[in-house]
Design a protein around this motif. Sequence first.
Motif, short mmCIF file in Angstrom:
data_model
loop_
_atom_site.label_atom_id
_atom_site.label_comp_id
_atom_site.label_asym_id
_atom_site.label_seq_id
_atom_site.Cartn_x
_atom_site.Cartn_y
_atom_site.Cartn_z
N GLN A 22 -19.72 14.59 -17.63
CA GLN A 22 -17.72 13.89 -17.75
C GLN A 22 -18.45 12.68 -18.02
O GLN A 22 -19.03 12.32 -18.39
CB GLN A 22 -17.60 14.08 -15.30
CG GLN A 22 -17.19 15.49 -16.01
CD GLN A 22 -17.02 15.37 -14.23
OE1 GLN A 22 -16.85 15.25 -12.82
NE2 GLN A 22 -15.91 16.31 -14.19
N ASP A 65 0.68 11.34 -18.45
CA ASP A 65 -0.23 11.08 -18.81
C ASP A 65 -1.71 11.26 -18.90
O ASP A 65 -2.80 11.68 -19.63
CB ASP A 65 0.00 9.86 -20.49
CG ASP A 65 1.58 10.66 -20.50
OD1 ASP A 65 1.75 11.88 -20.83
OD2 ASP A 65 2.68 8.89 -21.20
N GLN A 67 -3.35 11.94 -16.37
CA GLN A 67 -3.72 13.57 -15.91
C GLN A 67 -3.95 14.38 -16.63
O GLN A 67 -5.35 14.89 -17.13
CB GLN A 67 -2.64 14.32 -15.13
CG GLN A 67 -3.35 15.74 -14.42
CD GLN A 67 -4.34 15.33 -13.11
OE1 GLN A 67 -5.29 14.23 -13.05
NE2 GLN A 67 -5.63 16.53 -13.66
N THR A 68 -3.60 14.50 -18.00
CA THR A 68 -3.38 15.13 -19.35
C THR A 68 -5.35 14.85 -19.64
O THR A 68 -6.19 15.75 -20.18
CB THR A 68 -2.86 14.78 -19.95
OG1 THR A 68 -0.85 15.10 -19.72
CG2 THR A 68 -2.48 16.18 -21.86
N LEU A 69 -5.25 13.36 -19.69
CA LEU A 69 -6.51 12.98 -20.20
C LEU A 69 -8.09 13.12 -19.33
O LEU A 69 -9.04 13.44 -19.86
CB LEU A 69 -6.05 11.67 -20.30
CG LEU A 69 -5.42 10.90 -21.63
CD1 LEU A 69 -5.56 9.27 -21.02
CD2 LEU A 69 -5.65 11.14 -23.13
N LYS A 71 -7.73 15.99 -17.86
CA LYS A 71 -8.19 17.59 -18.37
C LYS A 71 -8.65 17.41 -19.25
O LYS A 71 -9.92 18.25 -19.59
CB LYS A 71 -6.88 18.01 -17.80
CG LYS A 71 -6.64 18.57 -16.82
CD LYS A 71 -5.39 19.22 -16.38
CE LYS A 71 -4.75 19.06 -15.18
NZ LYS A 71 -3.50 19.76 -15.15
N GLU A 72 -8.41 16.90 -20.17
CA GLU A 72 -9.32 17.40 -21.71
C GLU A 72 -10.27 16.48 -21.72
O GLU A 72 -11.14 17.07 -22.82
CB GLU A 72 -7.83 16.51 -22.52
CG GLU A 72 -7.52 16.43 -24.17
CD GLU A 72 -7.38 14.98 -24.87
OE1 GLU A 72 -7.41 15.91 -26.70
OE2 GLU A 72 -6.20 14.97 -24.76
N PHE A 73 -10.66 15.42 -21.29
CA PHE A 73 -11.90 15.21 -21.27
C PHE A 73 -12.88 14.83 -20.89
O PHE A 73 -14.18 14.38 -20.06
CB PHE A 73 -11.64 13.49 -21.67
CG PHE A 73 -11.36 13.54 -23.23
CD1 PHE A 73 -11.32 13.02 -24.47
CD2 PHE A 73 -10.31 12.48 -23.38
CE1 PHE A 73 -11.40 13.23 -25.79
CE2 PHE A 73 -8.89 13.05 -24.78
CZ PHE A 73 -9.99 12.66 -25.48
N SER A 74 -12.43 15.28 -19.41
CA SER A 74 -13.08 15.69 -17.94
C SER A 74 -13.72 14.57 -18.03
O SER A 74 -15.01 13.99 -16.83
CB SER A 74 -14.50 16.72 -18.05
OG SER A 74 -14.10 17.76 -18.95
#
Length: 174
Positions: A22, A65, A67-69, A71-74
Amino acid sequence: MRFAKPIDLFQKLLESNKIAEQRLLGLDVGNRYVGLAISDPDNKIASPLSVLVRKKSNIVQMAMDIQTLVKEFSLIGLVVGYPLALQGTANPQAVQVKVFVEELHRTGQLDGLSYTYWDERFTSKSVEALLKPLDMHPVQFKTIVDKFAAVGILQGYLDHVHRNMKASEQESND
């Protein structure tokens, strides 16, 4: 979102990294832009990521935006630059940073994510000094400054917690 002391955020990161890699996201909050930087999977090196345009009307979009990061980058947490005066006290810009974080929190998009504040003194000024000779377009100049100021904030935090961990390990070995 919930506030965590700087060392507590890193302890949470270390505990969660035993399960999965993470990362942390650094934020340089400005009046018009929010610079973003991301840590590497080992949480030792910060790299520039992007810039979000900041308007009062788009806080929900900014939270989405981020929140998208997440998920994408843990991502497990945010390291938010906090402007201090030379004496180490909060300056007027610090109020705007806290308001921004509160607005992000109120969206409900980032529940479960921890954040901490980190001293951002001179991060933008040092990047500006490096870029000034390049004679760039003002918008390009500003977005690069914001991204690399976020790198300075996040890298400063990572260096600090790693130094403290090493010192603690050495003390326990003595």
